[in-house]
Design an enzyme around this catalytic site. Structure first.
Site, PDB file in Angstrom:
ATOM      1  CE  LYS A  41      -1.705  -2.937  -0.863  1.00 47.96           C
ATOM      2  NZ  LYS A  41      -0.348  -2.866  -1.434  1.00 47.96           N
ATOM      3  CE  LYS A  69       0.291  -2.243  -7.516  1.00 44.92           C
ATOM      4  NZ  LYS A  69       0.901  -2.368  -6.155  1.00 44.92           N
ATOM      5  CB  THR A  76       5.984 -16.264 -15.684  1.00 45.06           C
ATOM      6  OG1 THR A  76       6.771 -16.735 -16.784  1.00 45.06           O
ATOM      7  CG2 THR A  76       6.895 -15.662 -14.632  1.00 45.06           C
ATOM      8  N   PRO A 178      -6.973   1.733  -2.891  1.00 40.58           N
ATOM      9  CG  PRO A 178      -5.090   1.342  -4.227  1.00 40.58           C
ATOM     10  CD  PRO A 178      -6.587   1.161  -4.189  1.00 40.58           C
ATOM     11  CB  VAL A 180      -7.697   6.072   2.170  1.00 39.16           C
ATOM     12  CG1 VAL A 180      -8.056   6.658   3.528  1.00 39.16           C
ATOM     13  CG2 VAL A 180      -8.946   5.859   1.320  1.00 39.16           C
ATOM     14  CB  SER A 186     -12.090  11.186   1.723  1.00 33.94           C
ATOM     15  OG  SER A 186     -13.382  10.715   2.038  1.00 33.94           O
ATOM     16  CB  ALA A 187     -12.023   6.215   4.562  1.00 30.65           C
TER      17      ALA A 187
HETATM   18  O1  O7M Z   1      -1.680   4.411   2.061  1.00 29.51           O
HETATM   19  P1  O7M Z   1      -0.392   4.357   1.284  1.00 29.51           P
HETATM   20  O2  O7M Z   1      -0.356   5.353   0.186  1.00 29.51           O
HETATM   21  O3  O7M Z   1       0.810   4.379   2.142  1.00 29.51           O
HETATM   22  O4  O7M Z   1      -0.333   2.898   0.612  1.00 29.51           O
HETATM   23  C1  O7M Z   1      -1.137   2.512  -0.448  1.00 29.51           C
HETATM   24  C2  O7M Z   1      -0.853   1.092  -0.801  1.00 29.51           C
HETATM   25  O5  O7M Z   1      -1.651   0.712  -1.907  1.00 29.51           O
HETATM   26  C3  O7M Z   1       0.589   0.811  -1.215  1.00 29.51           C
HETATM   27  O6  O7M Z   1       0.893  -0.516  -0.810  1.00 29.51           O
HETATM   28  C4  O7M Z   1       0.551   0.886  -2.716  1.00 29.51           C
HETATM   29  O7  O7M Z   1       1.544   0.079  -3.306  1.00 29.51           O
HETATM   30  C5  O7M Z   1      -0.841   0.348  -3.013  1.00 29.51           C
HETATM   31  N1  O7M Z   1      -1.476   0.845  -4.238  1.00 29.51           N
HETATM   32  C6  O7M Z   1      -1.610   2.187  -4.458  1.00 29.51           C
HETATM   33  O8  O7M Z   1      -1.248   3.019  -3.621  1.00 29.51           O
HETATM   34  N2  O7M Z   1      -2.159   2.617  -5.641  1.00 29.51           N
HETATM   35  C7  O7M Z   1      -2.621   1.771  -6.587  1.00 29.51           C
HETATM   36  O9  O7M Z   1      -3.128   2.219  -7.597  1.00 29.51           O
HETATM   37  C8  O7M Z   1      -2.545   0.405  -6.354  1.00 29.51           C
HETATM   38  C9  O7M Z   1      -2.026  -0.032  -5.153  1.00 29.51           C
HETATM   39  C10 O7M Z   1      -2.209  -1.405  -4.878  1.00 29.51           C
HETATM   40  O10 O7M Z   1      -2.417  -1.881  -3.796  1.00 29.51           O
HETATM   41  O11 O7M Z   1      -2.264  -2.167  -5.932  1.00 29.51           O
HETATM   42  C11 O7M Z   1      -2.715  -3.405  -5.813  1.00 29.51           C
END
Ligand code: O7M
Length: 225
Positions: A41, A69, A76, A178, A180, A186-187
């Site tokens: 991602k 997002k 758009t 997201p 973890v 926790s995964a």
């Molecule tokens: O493991 P981290 O916390 O370093 O990263 C988490 C990733 O997931 C980071 O790219 C965030 O922008 C994204 N994310 C969240 O942490 N929380 C959310 O609620 C949503 C996202 C996300 O990926 O949204 C699509």
């Protein structure tokens, strides 16, 4: 010849959140963990740092999910989705609060390219349920299903919410979660609650040995099977 990965297959249950901001680190981390993750991602940090052409450099390792997002009017949204899929991304992450017409346009545009849409239903940070109350999150998840999205984003920091949102969407849609590692989730708990994939960023890409860190998450998930 290298081919771009476009299909999501659940092998490890891990999506790497690649929030590094330069190409060298992006390639280094992706190369190191490519066998451990099912998708990568990317979002504003990396794309603003390197440009959208980073997609073609990374998509030889794994399917790329564009986390922009997206949250705008349908016209758009369509323009953004077109750029993302033309660049070679396999999926895009969009907000669901924009309503049915915006979501429909994202799904329609993704379908034209054979791409997929994930809809954010509730966010993982402490303030994430301030406006996204339980009921609103459920409504967004239901709308994601109705709109033909491939899946939703639900918080690994609140596995009980993953479970509730899974009940709303049933088995057809995927859940990516997201939160973890760095955010405390926790995964194992997240997958047990009904997520298909956990999204892991900092705890992997900031690790001295990103591959070893990804392996730990992988084996935590494998133990559940
Ligand atoms: O493991 P981290 O916390 O370093 O990263 C988490 C990733 O997931 C980071 O790219 C965030 O922008 C994204 N994310 C969240 O942490 N929380 C959310 O609620 C949503 C996202 C996300 O990926 O949204 C699509």
């Amino acid at each position: 010849m290298t081919t771009n990965h476009f299909e999501f297959q659940r092998k490890t249950g891990i999506i790497l959140a690649l929030d590094v901001t330069d190409e060298e680190n992006a390639i280094r981390v992706t190369e190191a963990v490519a066998d451990m993750v099912d998708a990568v991602k990317i979002g504003y940090p990396l794309v603003l740092g390197t440009g959208l052409q980073i997609v073609s450099k990374l998509s030889r390792y794994a399917p790329i999910i564009a986390d922009f997002k997206v949250a705008d009017i349908p016209n758009t949204d369509r323009l953004i989705c077109e750029h993302v899929f033309k660049a070679g991304c396999a999926a895009i992450i969009v907000q669901g609060f924009t309503g049915p017409d915006s979501l429909a346009e994202c799904v329609k545009t993704a379908n034209e390219f054979g791409g997929k849409v994930f809809v954010v239903s509730e966010m993982s940070h402490p303030g994430g349920d301030y406006f996204f109350t339980d009921e609103i999150s459920k409504e967004i998840a239901a709308l994601a299903k109705k709109s033909g999205a491939f899946g939703i984003v639900a918080p690994a920091t609140r596995p009980e919410r993953v479970k509730e949102l899974r009940a709303v969407i049933g088995a057809d849609l995927k859940i990516i979660s997201p939160g973890v590692g760095a955010q405390g989730g926790s995964a194992a708990d997240t997958i047990k609650a009904g997520a298909d994939w956990v999204i892991v960023g900092r705890s992997i890409y900031n690790a001295a040995d990103p591959k070893a860190e990804a392996e730990k998450v992988k084996s935590e998930i494998e133990k559940l099977i």
